[in-house]
Design a protein around this motif. Structure first.
Motif, PDB file in Angstrom:
ATOM      1  N   PHE A 109       0.838  -1.201   0.000  1.00 51.27           N
ATOM      2  CA  PHE A 109       0.000   0.000   0.000  1.00 51.27           C
ATOM      3  C   PHE A 109       0.876   1.256   0.000  1.00 51.27           C
ATOM      4  O   PHE A 109       0.680   2.172  -0.801  1.00 51.27           O
ATOM      5  N   LEU A 110       1.873   1.276   0.886  1.00 55.72           N
ATOM      6  CA  LEU A 110       2.757   2.431   1.001  1.00 55.72           C
ATOM      7  C   LEU A 110       3.571   2.637  -0.275  1.00 55.72           C
ATOM      8  O   LEU A 110       3.677   3.762  -0.779  1.00 55.72           O
ATOM      9  N   PHE A 111       4.132   1.557  -0.808  1.00 51.59           N
ATOM     10  CA  PHE A 111       4.934   1.677  -2.026  1.00 51.59           C
ATOM     11  C   PHE A 111       4.081   1.994  -3.256  1.00 51.59           C
ATOM     12  O   PHE A 111       4.623   2.414  -4.278  1.00 51.59           O
ATOM     13  N   SER A 112       2.799   1.807  -3.178  1.00 51.77           N
ATOM     14  CA  SER A 112       1.908   2.153  -4.289  1.00 51.77           C
ATOM     15  C   SER A 112       1.462   3.607  -4.223  1.00 51.77           C
ATOM     16  O   SER A 112       1.272   4.258  -5.258  1.00 51.77           O
ATOM     17  N   ILE A 113       1.289   4.121  -3.031  1.00 55.30           N
ATOM     18  CA  ILE A 113       0.823   5.496  -2.863  1.00 55.30           C
ATOM     19  C   ILE A 113       1.874   6.503  -3.355  1.00 55.30           C
ATOM     20  O   ILE A 113       1.533   7.519  -3.957  1.00 55.30           O
ATOM     21  N   ILE A 114       3.133   6.203  -3.132  1.00 54.43           N
ATOM     22  CA  ILE A 114       4.197   7.155  -3.479  1.00 54.43           C
ATOM     23  C   ILE A 114       4.234   7.455  -4.985  1.00 54.43           C
ATOM     24  O   ILE A 114       4.207   8.627  -5.376  1.00 54.43           O
ATOM     25  N   PRO A 115       4.275   6.451  -5.892  1.00 56.53           N
ATOM     26  CA  PRO A 115       4.287   6.809  -7.328  1.00 56.53           C
ATOM     27  C   PRO A 115       2.977   7.423  -7.807  1.00 56.53           C
ATOM     28  O   PRO A 115       2.986   8.267  -8.708  1.00 56.53           O
ATOM     29  N   ILE A 116       1.863   7.038  -7.186  1.00 49.85           N
ATOM     30  CA  ILE A 116       0.589   7.644  -7.583  1.00 49.85           C
ATOM     31  C   ILE A 116       0.590   9.125  -7.216  1.00 49.85           C
ATOM     32  O   ILE A 116       0.202   9.974  -8.023  1.00 49.85           O
ATOM     33  N   ALA A 117       1.047   9.443  -6.016  1.00 47.14           N
ATOM     34  CA  ALA A 117       1.096  10.843  -5.594  1.00 47.14           C
ATOM     35  C   ALA A 117       2.054  11.640  -6.476  1.00 47.14           C
ATOM     36  O   ALA A 117       1.740  12.767  -6.896  1.00 47.14           O
ATOM     37  N   ALA A 118       3.213  11.077  -6.774  1.00 46.05           N
ATOM     38  CA  ALA A 118       4.180  11.773  -7.635  1.00 46.05           C
ATOM     39  C   ALA A 118       3.603  11.999  -9.032  1.00 46.05           C
ATOM     40  O   ALA A 118       3.783  13.080  -9.622  1.00 46.05           O
ATOM     41  N   ALA A 119       2.909  11.004  -9.573  1.00 48.26           N
ATOM     42  CA  ALA A 119       2.313  11.143 -10.908  1.00 48.26           C
ATOM     43  C   ALA A 119       1.201  12.196 -10.904  1.00 48.26           C
ATOM     44  O   ALA A 119       1.083  12.974 -11.861  1.00 48.26           O
ATOM     45  N   LEU A 120       0.399  12.226  -9.863  1.00 48.69           N
ATOM     46  CA  LEU A 120      -0.670  13.226  -9.780  1.00 48.69           C
ATOM     47  C   LEU A 120      -0.101  14.638  -9.665  1.00 48.69           C
ATOM     48  O   LEU A 120      -0.617  15.575 -10.278  1.00 48.69           O
ATOM     49  N   ILE A 121       0.974  14.786  -8.906  1.00 46.71           N
ATOM     50  CA  ILE A 121       1.603  16.102  -8.778  1.00 46.71           C
ATOM     51  C   ILE A 121       2.196  16.539 -10.122  1.00 46.71           C
ATOM     52  O   ILE A 121       2.026  17.683 -10.542  1.00 46.71           O
ATOM     53  N   ALA A 122       2.869  15.621 -10.813  1.00 45.96           N
ATOM     54  CA  ALA A 122       3.444  15.945 -12.126  1.00 45.96           C
ATOM     55  C   ALA A 122       2.343  16.291 -13.124  1.00 45.96           C
ATOM     56  O   ALA A 122       2.473  17.244 -13.903  1.00 45.96           O
ATOM     57  N   ARG A 123       1.246  15.532 -13.095  1.00 50.16           N
ATOM     58  CA  ARG A 123       0.132  15.807 -14.002  1.00 50.16           C
ATOM     59  C   ARG A 123      -0.463  17.178 -13.726  1.00 50.16           C
ATOM     60  O   ARG A 123      -0.787  17.930 -14.638  1.00 50.16           O
TER      61      ARG A 123
END
Length: 188
Positions: A6-20
């Motif tokens: 869960f933790l390792f999945s949230i990090i790339p999702i958050a980074a991708a949303l910020i970049a988007r």
């Protein structure tokens, strides 16, 4: 184990949303409403456009969308293998998260995994789709940059500020479309 996934999945999702947001949605919100004028004699409609009437005055967001579509059509002709790879990555992003969500839901319902595990599986699939979408984006941005170079050479827009706004909006559309559609629910 599920919490770690869960933790390792949230990090790339958050980074991708910020970049988007930073490279896509923010640019479309600031430059998108700008009214631009173009020369219809040199501005060609997008390849899938069937309408007869074309406006010489429209928003930078709309001209940017058309420029992105032209760049993608030209990219399919010049480098079909890379363009097909990018399209397959987009399809992967559209199909994998919902499918994994259904599988995780079924596994939770038959008590094979806990609820946290089902949520972790859904987030891991979404993170994988987001990462592959972002990693395949540079090729599309390169195709848009080539189309922008041609746009500047053909002098479609009388004002260079309009050209810049349209090219920024075309890049922003690519960033907006890079992530899986399931993440559109989080960012509007």
């Amino acid at each position: 184990m599920w919490r770690l996934l869960f933790l390792f999945s949230i990090i790339p999702i958050a980074a991708a949303l910020i970049a988007r947001w930073f490279f896509g949605l923010r640019v479309l919100a600031t430059d998108g409403p700008r009214l631009c004028r173009c020369d219809l004699a040199t501005w060609m409609p997008s390849p899938d456009d069937q309408s007869v009437v074309h406006r010489n005055e429209d928003s930078a967001q709309e001209f940017g969308r058309q420029l992105r579509l032209k760049a993608l059509a030209e990219w399919k002709e010049t480098d079909p293998k890379a363009a097909k790879s990018r399209e397959n990555t987009r399809r992967f992003g559209m199909a994998v998260p919902p499918f994994s969500g259904i599988v995780a839901l079924m596994a939770v319902l038959v008590a094979k995994i806990p609820v946290m595990g089902g949520l972790s599986v859904l987030l891991a699939a979404t993170a994988l789709s987001a990462v592959t979408g972002i990693l395949s984006l540079p090729q599309e941005l390169s195709a848009i940059a080539k189309a922008t170079k041609k746009l500047r050479a053909s002098k479609n827009f009388p004002h260079s500020d309009d050209e810049s706004a349209v090219s920024r909006c075309a890049m922003a559309h690519a960033w907006k479309e890079a992530l899986p559609p399931i993440l559109n629910l989080l960012q509007r």
